[in-house]
Enzyme design. Structure first.
Site, PDB file in Angstrom:
ATOM      1  N   HIS A  22      53.523  25.989  44.342  1.00 24.91           N
ATOM      2  CA  HIS A  22      53.323  27.441  44.457  1.00 24.91           C
ATOM      3  C   HIS A  22      54.608  28.101  44.955  1.00 24.91           C
ATOM      4  O   HIS A  22      55.330  27.532  45.781  1.00 24.91           O
ATOM      5  CB  HIS A  22      52.160  27.752  45.405  1.00 24.91           C
ATOM      6  CG  HIS A  22      51.810  29.206  45.383  1.00 24.91           C
ATOM      7  ND1 HIS A  22      52.469  30.125  46.158  1.00 24.91           N
ATOM      8  CD2 HIS A  22      50.932  29.898  44.626  1.00 24.91           C
ATOM      9  CE1 HIS A  22      51.980  31.332  45.886  1.00 24.91           C
ATOM     10  NE2 HIS A  22      51.051  31.224  44.971  1.00 24.91           N
ATOM     11  N   GLU A  49      53.636  31.793  37.129  1.00 24.92           N
ATOM     12  CA  GLU A  49      53.533  32.870  38.109  1.00 24.92           C
ATOM     13  C   GLU A  49      54.930  33.390  38.417  1.00 24.92           C
ATOM     14  O   GLU A  49      55.649  32.789  39.236  1.00 24.92           O
ATOM     15  CB  GLU A  49      52.907  32.347  39.404  1.00 24.92           C
ATOM     16  CG  GLU A  49      51.511  31.825  39.256  1.00 24.92           C
ATOM     17  CD  GLU A  49      50.742  31.898  40.568  1.00 24.92           C
ATOM     18  OE1 GLU A  49      49.715  32.552  40.610  1.00 24.92           O
ATOM     19  OE2 GLU A  49      51.219  31.325  41.550  1.00 24.92           O
TER      20      GLU A  49
HETATM   21  P1  PGA Z   1      48.593  37.494  43.911  1.00 22.91           P
HETATM   22  O1  PGA Z   1      48.915  35.955  44.166  1.00 22.91           O
HETATM   23  O2  PGA Z   1      47.410  37.528  42.952  1.00 22.91           O
HETATM   24  O3  PGA Z   1      48.277  38.059  45.235  1.00 22.91           O
HETATM   25  O4  PGA Z   1      49.807  38.082  43.278  1.00 22.91           O
HETATM   26  C1  PGA Z   1      48.885  35.021  43.115  1.00 22.91           C
HETATM   27  C2  PGA Z   1      49.258  33.672  43.636  1.00 22.91           C
HETATM   28  O5  PGA Z   1      50.037  33.594  44.595  1.00 22.91           O
HETATM   29  O6  PGA Z   1      48.792  32.636  43.129  1.00 22.91           O
END
Ligand code: PGA
Length: 233
Positions: free
Chosen positions: A88, A157
């Site tokens: 992450h 992401e």
């Molecule tokens: P967020 O986080 O939806 O608050 O942008 C996503 C994540 O960190 O997996």
């Protein structure tokens, strides 16, 4: 589709139980058959036998040992936990995990048969250099990662979209997801400021197999709204 909730450093053992109760009853009532996972803080891991998979946000790649502040396989086994989030962006960029450590975690938990949600994505400075730079960055994050592993789920992401309210445009998501899928044919989630208002458009984007949701998952009713949207597509 796959819908995963990352609770980050939010919720307690008691409130996670309420969250799980809310989501499980919603899934039963609405006959939601999508794959659903939640990553609570380590102190709220729970042996859960429902439809929602309860996974770890992080663990050190050992069964046990002297790694102060970390948990390992023995601590996850206590809860029958077989799902883990690795790579992450907050672990990479806030806590300083290198690609090397992330690879070691991946290899360890792969070998133990875990379902691994593996996160990749570029910071803003890389995005600003254009698509090729983004793909070079993402490819580097995948070096040494066995993308043939059956229980691998990828999550793209973009770092600049996480917790910022900024979401990548569906056309950009389609382009990056298409390029990642050309490298590795695994389920590919999108994450970064997903909320009920944009979940439908993102889920309809070609190459998106689900969502990894942070902020908008912390309240069970918002997460359930996103489950409803996914069901309606
Ligand atoms: P967020 O986080 O939806 O608050 O942008 C996503 C994540 O960190 O997996």
């Amino acid at each position: 589709m796959i819908l995963a909730a990352n609770l980050k450093t939010n919720h307690t053992r008691q409130s996670v139980r309420h969250w799980l109760g809310d989501v499980e009853s919603f899934m039963g009532r609405e006959e939601i058959t999508d794959t659903v996972a939640v990553f609570p803080p380590a102190t709220a891991l729970t042996a859960w036998c429902g439809k929602v998979a309860v996974g770890a946000q992080n663990a050190y790649p050992v069964a046990n040992g002297s790694f102060t502040g970390e948990i390992g396989l023995d601590q996850l086994d206590e809860f029958g936990c077989k799902t883990i989030l690795i790579g992450h962006s907050e672990r990479r960029h806030v806590l300083g995990e290198s690609n090397g450590l992330i690879r070691r975690k991946y290899d360890f938990f792969k070998e133990k048969g875990f379902t691994v949600y593996f996160c990749i994505g570029e910071p803003l400075a890389v995005k600003e250099q254009g698509f090729d730079a983004v793909m070079d960055y993402v490819k580097e994050q995948l070096v040494g990662i066995d993308t043939g592993y059956a229980n691998l789920i990828l999550a793209y992401e973009p770092v600049w979209a996480i917790g910022t309210g900024l979401t990548a445009e569906p056309s950009d998501i389609e382009k990056v997801h298409g390029a990642i899928k050309a490298l590795c044919d695994k389920p590919l989630l999108y994450g970064g400021s997903v909320k009920p208002a944009n979940a439908g458009a993102i889920l309809k984007t070609p190459g998106v197999d689900g969502l990894l949701i942070g902020t908008a998952s912390w309240k069970s009713n918002m997460f359930c709204d996103i489950l409803s949207t996914a069901k309606s597509l």
